[in-house]
Design a protein around this motif. Structure first.
Motif, short mmCIF file in Angstrom:
data_model
loop_
_atom_site.label_atom_id
_atom_site.label_comp_id
_atom_site.label_asym_id
_atom_site.label_seq_id
_atom_site.Cartn_x
_atom_site.Cartn_y
_atom_site.Cartn_z
N LEU A 1 -29.45 -1.47 39.96
CA LEU A 1 -30.66 -1.23 40.28
C LEU A 1 -30.95 -0.01 41.02
O LEU A 1 -30.29 -0.27 42.10
N GLY B 1 -34.56 0.97 43.55
CA GLY B 1 -36.32 1.18 43.56
C GLY B 1 -36.96 1.30 45.35
O GLY B 1 -36.32 1.73 45.79
N GLY C 1 -39.20 -3.84 44.44
CA GLY C 1 -38.97 -3.69 42.82
C GLY C 1 -38.34 -2.96 43.19
O GLY C 1 -38.14 -1.96 43.71
N GLU C 2 -37.53 -3.20 41.21
CA GLU C 2 -36.55 -2.61 41.03
C GLU C 2 -36.18 -2.55 39.34
O GLU C 2 -36.32 -3.07 38.81
N GLY C 3 -35.76 -1.23 39.12
CA GLY C 3 -35.25 -1.13 37.47
C GLY C 3 -34.09 -0.35 37.31
O GLY C 3 -33.24 -0.05 38.11
N GLY C 4 -33.48 -1.01 36.50
CA GLY C 4 -32.21 -0.50 36.01
C GLY C 4 -31.73 -0.53 34.23
O GLY C 4 -32.22 -0.37 33.72
N PRO D 1 -31.89 -1.86 29.24
CA PRO D 1 -32.71 -1.70 30.86
C PRO D 1 -33.13 -3.40 31.21
O PRO D 1 -32.87 -4.66 30.79
N PHE E 1 -35.10 -5.02 35.30
CA PHE E 1 -35.98 -5.07 36.31
C PHE E 1 -35.81 -6.04 37.10
O PHE E 1 -36.13 -6.93 36.17
N LEU F 1 -38.20 -8.07 40.48
CA LEU F 1 -39.01 -8.13 41.94
C LEU F 1 -38.21 -9.47 42.60
O LEU F 1 -37.57 -10.50 42.44
N VAL G 1 -35.59 -11.52 37.48
CA VAL G 1 -35.02 -10.35 36.80
C VAL G 1 -35.03 -10.42 35.49
O VAL G 1 -34.71 -11.57 34.54
N THR H 1 -34.27 -9.12 31.19
CA THR H 1 -33.84 -8.33 30.73
C THR H 1 -33.69 -8.56 29.39
O THR H 1 -35.03 -8.70 29.16
#
Length: 244
Positions: A133, A135, A152-155, A182, A184, A186, A207, A209
């Motif tokens: 991830l 962010g 806040g992250e994404g990946g 994908p 993400f 929080l 998380v 998914t």
């Protein structure tokens, strides 16, 4: 006559000692009052310096373990997973930072009596997920000893679900298909600072998914669109470098 003079001298001496003692007490009271006043000012200045030093670091690395509740298939109960995490943050200023993070989670899919399944296992197969991830982090509260940062992250997340099923495939037991999907996340980081550069961290996390069942799985269902997973991470933080 000499006895009278001696008595007068003694009385005068006692009076002098008393005056000196009272004067010394007054001086001591003034010094103590001044010292207390200076200590309070010094304490405020020290706290301000420590706070500025703590959140003036450019880099932050952290890591530890934790716990996650994860649903391994559309018709399965959620599993308890043990997690690890490692992150690095580059701070643009004392409040805003850019994060890169790697996580891992390990548990057992709760197969049980999976109704409708053509296979009944006498054990719960091992599963694992590995989110990668990136962010942003933003400090919303920063004091000498305590800080709160929202993230806040994404990946992407790599999922492995049927490797421990002893030859059975995901379509046979109703777990997600092995895939990279994908993801993400929080969360919020609650830091307690032992020193300006070392802290203890507790991070509640969500998380999301997007794993799905094998297209050949016509027994279990429905196909899932998103998994909502919740957990908490704990660990240590090390800060270094200076924001210029």
């Amino acid at each position: 006559m000499f006895g009278f003079r001696s008595s007068v001298k003694k009385v005068a001496g006692l009076l002098l000692v008393g005056l000196m003692a009272s004067g010394a007490d007054a001086v001591q009271a003034q010094v103590t009052h001044r010292t207390r006043r200076e200590s309070s000012a010094n304490r405020k200045a020290r706290i301000a310096r420590t706070t500025a030093e703590t959140y003036g670091h450019r880099y932050e690395v952290a890591g530890g373990g934790g716990y996650m509740r994860f649903k391994a298939g559309s018709s399965l109960q959620k599993s308890n997973e043990v997690t690890f995490w490692m992150s690095g943050t580059y701070f643009l200023n004392p409040k805003l930072g850019i994060i890169g993070e790697v996580r891992g989670a390990y548990g057992n899919a709760r197969i049980g009596n999976n109704l409708g399944s053509p296979v009944t296992l006498p054990f719960n197969p091992q599963i694992s997920e590995y989110p990668f991830l990136g962010g942003v982090a933003y400090r919303v509260y920063a004091k000498e000893k305590v800080a709160v940062t929202v993230t806040g992250e994404g990946g992407a997340v790599l999922g492995k679900f049927d490797g421990g099923a002893k030859g059975f495939q995901s379509k046979d037991i109703g777990v997600w298909q092995d895939a990279t999907k994908p993801a993400f996340a929080l969360g919020a980081n609650f830091d307690y600072n032992f020193y300006p550069n070392i802290a203890f961290r507790v991070s509640p996390t969500y998380v999301g998914t997007f794993f799905r069942l094998d297209p050949l799985d016509l027994t279990h269902g429905p196909q899932s669109t998103i998994q909502n997973n919740f957990g908490v991470n704990v660990g240590l933080v090390y800060r270094f470098g200076k924001i210029k």
